[in-house]
Design a protein around this motif. Structure first.
Motif, PDB file in Angstrom:
ATOM      1  N   GLN A  27       0.778  -1.556  -0.097  1.00 56.75           N
ATOM      2  CA  GLN A  27       0.136  -0.319   0.081  1.00 56.75           C
ATOM      3  C   GLN A  27       1.203   1.254  -0.184  1.00 56.75           C
ATOM      4  O   GLN A  27       0.234   1.903  -1.246  1.00 56.75           O
ATOM      5  CB  GLN A  27      -0.834  -0.291   1.041  1.00 56.75           C
ATOM      6  CG  GLN A  27      -2.657  -1.314   1.087  1.00 56.75           C
ATOM      7  CD  GLN A  27      -3.548  -1.364   2.180  1.00 56.75           C
ATOM      8  OE1 GLN A  27      -2.371  -0.714   3.243  1.00 56.75           O
ATOM      9  NE2 GLN A  27      -4.233  -1.536   1.959  1.00 56.75           N
TER      10      GLN A  27
ATOM     11  N   GLU B 238      -9.653 -11.189  -4.727  1.00 58.74           N
ATOM     12  CA  GLU B 238      -9.766 -10.645  -4.245  1.00 58.74           C
ATOM     13  C   GLU B 238      -9.086  -9.586  -3.028  1.00 58.74           C
ATOM     14  O   GLU B 238      -9.347  -8.939  -3.406  1.00 58.74           O
ATOM     15  CB  GLU B 238     -11.643 -10.679  -3.779  1.00 58.74           C
ATOM     16  CG  GLU B 238     -12.594 -10.989  -4.531  1.00 58.74           C
ATOM     17  CD  GLU B 238     -12.869 -10.584  -5.155  1.00 58.74           C
ATOM     18  OE1 GLU B 238     -13.079  -8.849  -4.967  1.00 58.74           O
ATOM     19  OE2 GLU B 238     -12.919 -10.300  -7.053  1.00 58.74           O
ATOM     20  N   ALA B 239      -8.438 -10.288  -2.643  1.00 56.79           N
ATOM     21  CA  ALA B 239      -7.475  -9.582  -1.120  1.00 56.79           C
ATOM     22  C   ALA B 239      -6.771  -8.222  -2.036  1.00 56.79           C
ATOM     23  O   ALA B 239      -6.246  -7.441  -1.575  1.00 56.79           O
ATOM     24  CB  ALA B 239      -6.866 -10.397  -0.714  1.00 56.79           C
TER      25      ALA B 239
ATOM     26  N   ARG C 128      -7.856  -7.285  -5.345  1.00 60.53           N
ATOM     27  CA  ARG C 128      -8.525  -6.677  -5.700  1.00 60.53           C
ATOM     28  C   ARG C 128      -9.003  -5.025  -4.878  1.00 60.53           C
ATOM     29  O   ARG C 128      -8.607  -3.862  -4.796  1.00 60.53           O
ATOM     30  CB  ARG C 128      -9.794  -6.688  -6.118  1.00 60.53           C
ATOM     31  CG  ARG C 128      -9.141  -7.211  -7.679  1.00 60.53           C
ATOM     32  CD  ARG C 128     -10.607  -8.155  -8.282  1.00 60.53           C
ATOM     33  NE  ARG C 128     -11.761  -7.192  -8.863  1.00 60.53           N
ATOM     34  CZ  ARG C 128     -11.393  -6.949  -9.691  1.00 60.53           C
ATOM     35  NH1 ARG C 128     -10.793  -7.249 -11.293  1.00 60.53           N
ATOM     36  NH2 ARG C 128     -12.291  -6.433 -10.543  1.00 60.53           N
ATOM     37  N   ARG C 129      -8.887  -5.747  -3.137  1.00 59.78           N
ATOM     38  CA  ARG C 129      -9.332  -4.465  -2.592  1.00 59.78           C
ATOM     39  C   ARG C 129      -8.658  -3.559  -2.092  1.00 59.78           C
ATOM     40  O   ARG C 129      -8.260  -2.461  -2.224  1.00 59.78           O
ATOM     41  CB  ARG C 129      -9.859  -4.861  -1.240  1.00 59.78           C
ATOM     42  CG  ARG C 129     -11.528  -6.311  -1.367  1.00 59.78           C
ATOM     43  CD  ARG C 129     -11.702  -5.657  -0.077  1.00 59.78           C
ATOM     44  NE  ARG C 129     -10.879  -7.677   0.606  1.00 59.78           N
ATOM     45  CZ  ARG C 129     -10.843  -8.921   0.451  1.00 59.78           C
ATOM     46  NH1 ARG C 129     -11.851  -8.969   0.095  1.00 59.78           N
ATOM     47  NH2 ARG C 129     -10.028  -9.169   0.763  1.00 59.78           N
TER      48      ARG C 129
ATOM     49  N   ARG D  14      -8.226  -1.252  -5.112  1.00 56.71           N
ATOM     50  CA  ARG D  14      -8.942  -0.550  -4.791  1.00 56.71           C
ATOM     51  C   ARG D  14      -8.630   0.602  -3.683  1.00 56.71           C
ATOM     52  O   ARG D  14      -9.950   2.231  -4.388  1.00 56.71           O
ATOM     53  CB  ARG D  14     -10.618  -1.265  -4.487  1.00 56.71           C
ATOM     54  CG  ARG D  14     -10.926  -2.022  -6.068  1.00 56.71           C
ATOM     55  CD  ARG D  14     -12.741  -2.018  -5.904  1.00 56.71           C
ATOM     56  NE  ARG D  14     -12.929  -3.126  -6.615  1.00 56.71           N
ATOM     57  CZ  ARG D  14     -12.918  -4.452  -6.492  1.00 56.71           C
ATOM     58  NH1 ARG D  14     -12.474  -4.878  -4.753  1.00 56.71           N
ATOM     59  NH2 ARG D  14     -13.329  -5.804  -6.721  1.00 56.71           N
ATOM     60  N   ALA D  15      -8.540   0.473  -3.588  1.00 51.30           N
ATOM     61  CA  ALA D  15      -8.347   1.590  -1.959  1.00 51.30           C
ATOM     62  C   ALA D  15      -7.956   3.267  -2.043  1.00 51.30           C
ATOM     63  O   ALA D  15      -7.870   4.058  -1.997  1.00 51.30           O
ATOM     64  CB  ALA D  15      -7.112   1.183  -0.750  1.00 51.30           C
TER      65      ALA D  15
END
Length: 256
Positions: A57, A91-92, A94-95, A98-99
């Motif tokens: 991140q 999905e993890a 992608r999340r 998306r943040a």
């Protein structure tokens, strides 16, 4: 290679984005007009699965700031993942992306991305062997879609120290190819072997590994250009298509 961050070219209001490949060893980011924005050691990643997204991140926020500026409006991120990554892992990831606030996150598996970059000649079925740091995948592509695939949670990081033999990884990879062949009623694997196997991932740079694999399979291997970054570059090509034709640049649907 160090990390470089650049502002993307183009007038304000144009659709922007980047391609992202989070590997077991390296995390790579590619953007149109800028090339590879980042090629750095991955944060905590185990066998292709992100176990702690905090370091990623931090990196992605910096890249997004350079790529998107003050606004993520009309932006696209092309996210590359292992072919057989499970839904939870995809999905993890992608999340996490998306943040950053992109308008659209599009996923593509590493085999189709590598094939897009390699530009397979002549069409027809293609066998892609991805020799990664923590994973090895063998994928059969037919008409640009995943027809079948095999995965082994073993890779370059499991090889002996320099000078040691890579025979265990060679045998594992060859066994996956032969298992695909035995499971294929259409003859597509046979056709792909005749055309030559596309080898990508960092392991493609290990001539002691690829030469033994070619001998074991009795076929010609076609090494991807810049194999360590071929997946993110191929994802970048698919991204460029999406940026030129919004809504039309999605990769073909998976068949598995």
């Amino acid at each position: 290679m160090g990390t470089a961050h650049q502002a993307l070219p183009g007038p304000a209001g144009t659709v922007r984005g980047f391609a992202l490949d989070i590997g077991s060893s390296r995390t790579r980011v590619w953007a149109p007009g800028a090339g590879v924005l980042a090629d750095v050691p991955s944060g905590p990643v185990r066998r292709g699965r992100v176990t702690d997204d905090t370091p990623h991140q931090h990196l992605l926020r910096k890249v997004a700031a350079a790529a998107f500026g003050d606004s993520a409006r009309d932006t696209v991120v092309m996210l590359c993942h292992p072919v057989l990554a499970d839904l939870e892992h995809r999905e993890a990831a992608r999340r996490m992306v998306r943040a950053l606030g992109p308008t659209r996150v599009v996923s593509v598996d590493s085999a189709r991305a590598a094939a897009a970059y390699a530009g397979p000649p002549g069409g027809g079925p293609l066998l892609v062997v991805d020799l990664g740091a923590g994973l090895t995948e063998v994928t059969l592509l037919v008409d640009g879609s995943v027809q079948d695939a095999r995965l082994a949670e073993v890779g370059l990081d499991d090889l002996p120290e320099e000078g040691g033999s890579p025979l265990a990884l060679v045998h594992t990879t060859a066994d996956m190819v032969m298992d695909l062949w035995r499971s294929d009623p259409t003859g597509a694997v046979r056709g792909a072997l005749r055309r030559g196997v596309l080898v990508t991932g960092g392991g493609a740079l290990r001539l002691d590994l690829t030469s033994r694999l070619a001998l074991r399979l009795g076929v010609r291997l076609r090494l991807a250009n810049d194999p360590a970054t071929s997946s993110v570059r191929g994802a970048g090509l698919l991204l460029s298509s999406a940026l030129r034709h919004p809504g039309a640049g999605r990769p073909p649907a998976r068949t598995r």
